[in-house]
Design a protein around this motif. Structure first.
Motif, PDB file in Angstrom:
ATOM      1  N   LYS A  75       0.569  -3.053  -7.698  1.00 23.91           N
ATOM      2  CA  LYS A  75       1.878  -3.407  -8.247  1.00 23.91           C
ATOM      3  C   LYS A  75       2.368  -2.254  -9.128  1.00 23.91           C
ATOM      4  O   LYS A  75       1.623  -1.698  -9.929  1.00 23.91           O
ATOM      5  CB  LYS A  75       1.750  -4.683  -9.083  1.00 23.91           C
ATOM      6  N   LEU A 117      -3.896  -9.744  -2.819  1.00 28.61           N
ATOM      7  CA  LEU A 117      -4.768  -9.008  -3.747  1.00 28.61           C
ATOM      8  C   LEU A 117      -4.370  -7.535  -3.800  1.00 28.61           C
ATOM      9  O   LEU A 117      -4.281  -6.939  -4.878  1.00 28.61           O
ATOM     10  CB  LEU A 117      -6.234  -9.155  -3.334  1.00 28.61           C
ATOM     11  N   ASP A 145      -8.598 -12.862  -9.957  1.00 28.09           N
ATOM     12  CA  ASP A 145      -8.055 -13.484  -8.752  1.00 28.09           C
ATOM     13  C   ASP A 145      -9.148 -13.679  -7.695  1.00 28.09           C
ATOM     14  O   ASP A 145      -9.215 -14.725  -7.051  1.00 28.09           O
ATOM     15  CB  ASP A 145      -6.927 -12.631  -8.166  1.00 28.09           C
ATOM     16  N   VAL A 146      -9.992 -12.666  -7.528  1.00 27.92           N
ATOM     17  CA  VAL A 146     -11.077 -12.769  -6.557  1.00 27.92           C
ATOM     18  C   VAL A 146     -12.053 -13.864  -6.975  1.00 27.92           C
ATOM     19  O   VAL A 146     -12.499 -14.666  -6.144  1.00 27.92           O
ATOM     20  CB  VAL A 146     -11.803 -11.412  -6.388  1.00 27.92           C
ATOM     21  N   ILE A 203      -7.613  -7.184 -10.239  1.00 25.09           N
ATOM     22  CA  ILE A 203      -7.668  -8.347  -9.347  1.00 25.09           C
ATOM     23  C   ILE A 203      -8.973  -9.136  -9.482  1.00 25.09           C
ATOM     24  O   ILE A 203      -9.187 -10.100  -8.739  1.00 25.09           O
ATOM     25  CB  ILE A 203      -7.452  -7.940  -7.871  1.00 25.09           C
ATOM     26  N   GLU A 239      -4.343 -13.779   1.611  1.00 27.66           N
ATOM     27  CA  GLU A 239      -5.047 -13.548   0.335  1.00 27.66           C
ATOM     28  C   GLU A 239      -5.352 -12.071   0.143  1.00 27.66           C
ATOM     29  O   GLU A 239      -5.148 -11.521  -0.949  1.00 27.66           O
ATOM     30  CB  GLU A 239      -6.350 -14.369   0.286  1.00 27.66           C
ATOM     31  N   LYS A 255      -1.066  -7.043  -5.660  1.00 29.66           N
ATOM     32  CA  LYS A 255      -1.259  -7.131  -7.105  1.00 29.66           C
ATOM     33  C   LYS A 255      -1.951  -5.875  -7.625  1.00 29.66           C
ATOM     34  O   LYS A 255      -1.577  -5.327  -8.663  1.00 29.66           O
ATOM     35  CB  LYS A 255      -2.071  -8.374  -7.469  1.00 29.66           C
ATOM     36  N   LEU A 256      -2.960  -5.410  -6.896  1.00 32.56           N
ATOM     37  CA  LEU A 256      -3.709  -4.221  -7.310  1.00 32.56           C
ATOM     38  C   LEU A 256      -2.795  -2.998  -7.442  1.00 32.56           C
ATOM     39  O   LEU A 256      -2.921  -2.225  -8.389  1.00 32.56           O
ATOM     40  CB  LEU A 256      -4.840  -3.938  -6.313  1.00 32.56           C
ATOM     41  N   GLU A 312      -9.862   1.068  -3.853  1.00 33.22           N
ATOM     42  CA  GLU A 312      -8.901   1.527  -4.852  1.00 33.22           C
ATOM     43  C   GLU A 312      -9.008   3.038  -5.035  1.00 33.22           C
ATOM     44  O   GLU A 312      -7.992   3.749  -5.103  1.00 33.22           O
ATOM     45  CB  GLU A 312      -9.142   0.805  -6.173  1.00 33.22           C
TER      46      GLU A 312
END
Length: 166
Positions: free
Chosen positions: A59, A53, A152-153, A149, A49, A56-57, A18
């Motif tokens: 978005k 992820l 989710d992880v 995330i 997956e 989403k991170l 990130e």
């Protein structure tokens, strides 16, 4: 418009990944996060997956594009029509590894420009391997995963543990 490619397996995406993307956005108009589909490497998370992820991170970040690819870094650079390749560096071991890859890649694409971005001091120990090992040994890993995330992880990891134990 200047764009770069940041490629990796992202198995799973970490706070270090990130950070590299966010730092790249300070330099480039667009960052292409290229998720490697490496058939020679067994990933813990599926390609779908990992892409999910990352989507989403990032978005809401219209300057971040998530793609998948297989092949060499120069292949995705050519596909994205950019010479700029960004790599995150945690320590001297990463630098040596990346330099070996760089010199090999320059033989294939002389116009390639690699930019090394150093990890933040608090992230020099963070890696996807550390997260996967923490999952395997049922240890805490939430600090190494971006908060967007993390749940989710955890959920995906729990599902994989359930499948493994059944």
């Amino acid at each position: 418009m200047k764009k770069c490619v940041f490629a990796g397996t992202f198995d799973p995406p970490t706070t270090g990944h990130e950070g590299v993307v966010l730092d790249s956005l300070k330099i480039f108009d667009e960052v292409v996060v290229a998720v490697l589909e490496n058939t020679g490497k067994r990933c813990y998370f599926t390609l779908e997956e990992r892409i999910g992820l990352l989507r989403k991170l990032f978005k809401g970040q219209d300057r971040v594009k998530i793609v998948s690819f297989s092949g060499a870094a120069v292949d995705i650079l050519r596909q994205e029509n950019t010479p700029f390749y960004v790599r995150g560096i945690r320590d001297g071991i990463d630098l040596d590894y990346e330099n070996r890859n760089l010199y090999a890649s320059l033989n294939l694409m002389p116009e390639m420009v690699t930019i090394y971005l150093p990890a933040r001091q608090t992230q020099t120990h963070v890696s996807s391997t550390l997260v996967r090992n923490s999952i395997h040994f049922n240890k805490q890993f939430k600090d190494y995963i971006p908060s967007a995330i993390a749940e989710d992880v955890i959920k995906l990891s729990e599902e994989k543990q359930c499948l493994k134990n059944s």
